[in-house]
Design a protein around this motif. Structure first.
Motif, short mmCIF file in Angstrom:
data_model
loop_
_atom_site.label_atom_id
_atom_site.label_comp_id
_atom_site.label_asym_id
_atom_site.label_seq_id
_atom_site.Cartn_x
_atom_site.Cartn_y
_atom_site.Cartn_z
N PHE A 111 0.84 -1.20 0.00
CA PHE A 111 0.00 0.00 0.00
C PHE A 111 0.88 1.25 0.00
N GLN A 112 1.38 1.58 -1.18
CA GLN A 112 2.23 2.75 -1.35
C GLN A 112 1.49 3.81 -2.15
N TYR A 118 0.50 6.25 -4.90
CA TYR A 118 0.68 6.12 -6.34
C TYR A 118 1.28 7.39 -6.94
N LEU A 178 -4.51 0.66 -11.46
CA LEU A 178 -4.04 1.12 -10.16
C LEU A 178 -4.94 0.60 -9.05
N PHE A 179 -6.25 0.73 -9.23
CA PHE A 179 -7.18 0.31 -8.20
C PHE A 179 -7.22 -1.20 -8.07
N TYR A 215 -4.41 -2.12 -5.81
CA TYR A 215 -4.70 -1.88 -4.40
C TYR A 215 -5.66 -2.94 -3.85
N THR A 259 -4.12 -6.37 -3.56
CA THR A 259 -3.24 -6.43 -2.41
C THR A 259 -4.04 -6.63 -1.12
N MET A 260 -5.16 -5.94 -1.02
CA MET A 260 -6.03 -6.10 0.14
C MET A 260 -6.52 -7.54 0.24
N ARG A 297 -1.09 5.22 5.92
CA ARG A 297 -0.81 5.09 4.48
C ARG A 297 -2.11 5.13 3.67
N SER A 298 -3.12 4.42 4.15
CA SER A 298 -4.40 4.41 3.44
C SER A 298 -5.02 5.81 3.39
N ILE A 336 -3.37 7.86 0.76
CA ILE A 336 -3.84 7.51 -0.58
C ILE A 336 -5.20 8.16 -0.85
#
Length: 225
Positions: free
Chosen positions: A65-66, A68, A77-78, A81, A84-85, A123-124, A127
């Protein structure tokens, strides 16, 4: 692979398959084809192994979760994310299934978990702030962190929610993708008109995955809790 790593990765797989409460250190040693003494040489007890698995969990969160770059605002991109979740919960599903019990048994790990989750929330939130600034989300500034926290809450406690509403709800990929769709609903509810269609496409993408894993022959062994 070093014996220490074999124990960590092997235990992760076994905890996911059989449930952490059903696996003693003797079970782990037998499944890994090593002696109990060899296991105790590397780890004092099951909680010690779980702490090492938690190291992997932290690494996974930190890498996934970096923030973008400005030129990456697209569907891919989404998907990155959200994938990854999904992968985080799936890879460490035994932990999400037994989180309260695990943390209650290990105060040190509980403190680490809270610290790790706060970093993930920060981090979230960053974003989401950038998505707001880039015109993707229509949301007041003071609501950004609560929204990020609500998304984290759904992801973190979806397994518990489903299992408390069904007597035989096993943890499958379809099961977890349903939770991811709930997170997407929040995104679409706060999206600007320009990006609403993109979130609809994302929902369709993940609904297809729910349908696929719900109707295919199951290859994933359910977690026993």
């Amino acid at each position: 692979m070093k014996t220490c790593d074999r124990i960590v990765y092997g235990s992760l797989a076994l905890f996911n398959e059989f449930g952490v409460r059903n696996m003693t250190t003797n079970h782990l040693a037998a499944h890994l084809n090593i002696s109990p003494g060899n296991l105790y040489y590397h780890f004092r007890n099951k909680e010690d192994i779980i702490r090492s698995i938690f190291d992997l969990y932290e690494e996974h969160l930190n890498a996934g979760f970096q923030l973008y770059h400005d030129d990456k605002l697209d569907v891919e991109l989404f998907i990155g994310y959200f994938d990854t979740m999904f992968e985080t919960v799936w890879k460490f599903r035994f932990m999400y299934s037994n989180l309260t019990a695990i943390l209650n048994r290990d105060p040190e790990l509980s403190t680490r978990y809270q610290h790790t989750q706060q970093k993930a929330l920060n981090r979230s939130s960053s974003i989401l702030h950038k998505l707001k600034a880039d015109g993707v989300l229509a949301i007041d500034v003071e609501q950004v962190t609560p929204l990020a926290d609500t998304m984290r809450m759904i992801a973190g406690f979806w397994i518990h929610y489903k299992q408390t509403h069904s007597h035989n709800e096993s943890v499958t990929k379809a099961f977890l993708y349903e939770g991811l769709l709930r997170v997407l609903m929040l995104f679409r509810a706060h999206s600007t008109p320009e990006y609403c269609a993109m979130f609809t496409r994302l929902e369709q993408h993940y609904q297809l995955l729910v349908n696929h894993y719900a109707t295919s022959v199951p290859t994933d062994v359910p977690v026993v809790v």
